[in-house]
Write an enzyme that holds these catalytic residues in place. Structure first.
Site, PDB file in Angstrom:
ATOM      1  N   TYR A  11      38.288  37.989  31.578  1.00  0.00           N
ATOM      2  CA  TYR A  11      37.987  36.873  30.652  1.00  0.00           C
ATOM      3  C   TYR A  11      36.549  36.378  30.838  1.00  0.00           C
ATOM      4  CZ  TYR A  11      38.079  31.954  29.136  1.00  0.00           C
ATOM      5  OH  TYR A  11      37.781  30.744  28.584  1.00  0.00           O
ATOM      6  N   ILE A  12      36.221  35.935  32.041  1.00  0.00           N
ATOM      7  CA  ILE A  12      34.871  35.396  32.250  1.00  0.00           C
ATOM      8  C   ILE A  12      33.856  36.541  32.272  1.00  0.00           C
ATOM      9  CG2 ILE A  12      33.433  33.941  33.732  1.00  0.00           C
ATOM     10  CD1 ILE A  12      36.056  32.688  34.799  1.00  0.00           C
ATOM     11  N   ASP A  31      35.330  47.895  36.704  1.00  0.00           N
ATOM     12  CA  ASP A  31      36.586  47.155  36.551  1.00  0.00           C
ATOM     13  C   ASP A  31      37.742  48.157  36.628  1.00  0.00           C
ATOM     14  OD1 ASP A  31      37.183  44.135  34.961  1.00  0.00           O
ATOM     15  OD2 ASP A  31      38.814  45.548  35.309  1.00  0.00           O
ATOM     16  N   ASP A  51      38.171  50.924  41.203  1.00  0.00           N
ATOM     17  CA  ASP A  51      38.531  49.778  42.036  1.00  0.00           C
ATOM     18  C   ASP A  51      37.403  49.494  43.044  1.00  0.00           C
ATOM     19  OD1 ASP A  51      41.620  48.587  42.942  1.00  0.00           O
ATOM     20  OD2 ASP A  51      39.860  48.218  44.194  1.00  0.00           O
ATOM     21  N   ASN A  92      43.156  42.451  47.834  1.00  0.00           N
ATOM     22  CA  ASN A  92      42.251  42.688  46.697  1.00  0.00           C
ATOM     23  C   ASN A  92      40.952  41.895  46.848  1.00  0.00           C
ATOM     24  OD1 ASN A  92      41.944  44.033  44.079  1.00  0.00           O
ATOM     25  ND2 ASN A  92      41.822  41.955  43.279  1.00  0.00           N
ATOM     26  N   TYR A 141      45.088  31.867  47.344  1.00  0.00           N
ATOM     27  CA  TYR A 141      43.981  32.214  46.435  1.00  0.00           C
ATOM     28  C   TYR A 141      42.692  31.527  46.899  1.00  0.00           C
ATOM     29  CZ  TYR A 141      40.963  31.606  42.351  1.00  0.00           C
ATOM     30  OH  TYR A 141      39.877  31.542  41.507  1.00  0.00           O
ATOM     31  N   LYS A 145      39.123  33.074  48.638  1.00  0.00           N
ATOM     32  CA  LYS A 145      37.783  32.829  48.095  1.00  0.00           C
ATOM     33  C   LYS A 145      36.873  32.178  49.139  1.00  0.00           C
ATOM     34  CE  LYS A 145      37.789  34.302  43.916  1.00  0.00           C
ATOM     35  NZ  LYS A 145      36.887  34.393  42.774  1.00  0.00           N
TER      36      LYS A 145
END
Ligand code: NAD
Length: 330
Positions: A11-12, A31, A51, A92, A141, A145
């Protein structure tokens, strides 16, 4: 020299790529399409499907292209899923960052703009969250980060990889012509959910709790237009290329909107009734989450173009009307 957008089919990322190409930049996208869409990637970008945890793949891309800087937007980002499957997020997000930094180090690429998140702060200490506030994530999450932010800081110390970490809450809206937009599965973001109701794809909006300590009792959140976010990432890269030091910046509107305000704004923009009901609190939702972005405005010269939430919703509605099923590939 090209700019690599990791996660450029998301999206971004897709708006980032679009903006860079509009500004005449040479763009490479990596991607794995786990949550992204091939059709979202601008035709002028060179697309490599793979990946970022695959070092051989990534090294080939860096050898084939002359990469000057990396914009990192390829992470899993569903808070709820991260609570039930934290290792998926650490694998990930954190492992992906390790491999990317290793390859940048080996190939001599010195700049990274990292899409971090204001979820690294956890429960806010102050009404307006500033960059120096305590970072104590309350979900895996945000934890992943924060670990990634810290990892780049040490990579800077050791290998001179300069970085800007951009911490923001809710990306919103779409390119105004409706050609690219938000298509997440499952959809967890407020605006697309409201617009699903407006489009008749969902019966009603559930507002979780109306007894929070906010003016109308519903949660207050910060929304930034996705193209304003893209501009901030571009400015951050220019800031690094000009030889400035690594640091983190918040990106935000500096004025939040409550869930009820968002609903009213969407009713106005779409002209639809948008049925809604108050449901019990979900748990884990702070009253209000708004980031202070004065530093980004001052140091990076960031000036968001979309400061009216109705304008933001209008662009999301344009995307929804032209792509009622999103990209239709998931
Ligand atoms: P998204 O899921 O639409 O985009 C992520 C992209 O990265 C997808 O195209 C996906 O296929 C790709 N990807 C994921 N893991 C990969 C891997 N290992 N290798 C290659 N590609 C991979 O998400 P988004 O909403 O566009 O978010 C982009 C970034 O911005 C994320 O890092 C997210 O944490 C951050 N962010 C998003 C928001 C928001 O409101 N959407 C807010 C704050 C921060």
């Amino acid at each position: 020299m090209a700019i690599l957008v990791a996660g450029g089919a998301g999206y971004i990322g897709s708006h980032m790529v679009d903006r860079l190409i509009e500004k005449g930049q040479d763009v490479v996208v990596v991607d794995n399409l786990s949550t992204g869409h091939r059709a979202a990637v601008h035709e002028k970008a060179r697309f490599y499907q793979g990946d970022t945890r695959d070092k051989a793949f990534l090294t080939t891309v860096f050898k084939q292209e002359k990469i000057d800087g990396v914009i990192h937007m390829d992470a899993f980002s569903l808070v709820g899923e991260s609570m039930t499957d934290p290792l998926k997020y650490f694998d990930n997000n954190i492992y992906g960052m390790i491999v990317l930094l290793e390859v940048m180090k080996e190939q001599g690429v010195k700049y990274m703009v990292f899409s971090s998140t204001a979820a690294t702060y956890g429960e806010p200490e102050n009404e307006l969250i500033t960059e120096t506030d305590r970072q104590e994530p309350i979900n895996p999450y945000g934890e992943s980060k924060l670990a990634m932010e810290r990892m780049i800081r040490w990579a800077d110390e050791a290998y001179g990889i300069k970085f800007v970490a951009l911490r923001y809450f809710n990306a919103a809206g779409a390119k105004a012509d409706g050609s690219i937009g938000e298509d997440h599965h499952p959809e967890t973001h407020l605006i697309p959910i409201i617009l699903q109701v407006a489009a008749g794809q969902r019966a009603e909006l559930q507002i979780f709790g109306d007894d929070y300590k906010t003016p109308d009792g519903t949660n207050v959140r910060d929304y930034v237009h996705v193209l304003d976010l893209a501009d901030a990432h571009m400015l951050a890269l220019e800031y690094l290329q000009a030889g400035n030091p690594s640091q983190a910046f918040n990106l935000g509107s500096s004025t939040g909107f409550s869930n009820k305000q968002m609903l009213e704004a969407a009713r106005k923009v779409t002209g639809k009734a948008i049925p809604a009901k108050i449901a019990p609190r979900r748990g884990g939702d702070p009253d209000s989450l708004v980031a202070d972005s004065q530093k980004a405005r001052k140091v990076l010269g960031w000036q968001p173009q979309y400061d009216d939430v109705e304008d933001i919703i209008r662009t999301a509605w344009a995307w929804k009307q032209s792509h009622p099923q999103g990209y239709g590939d998931k």
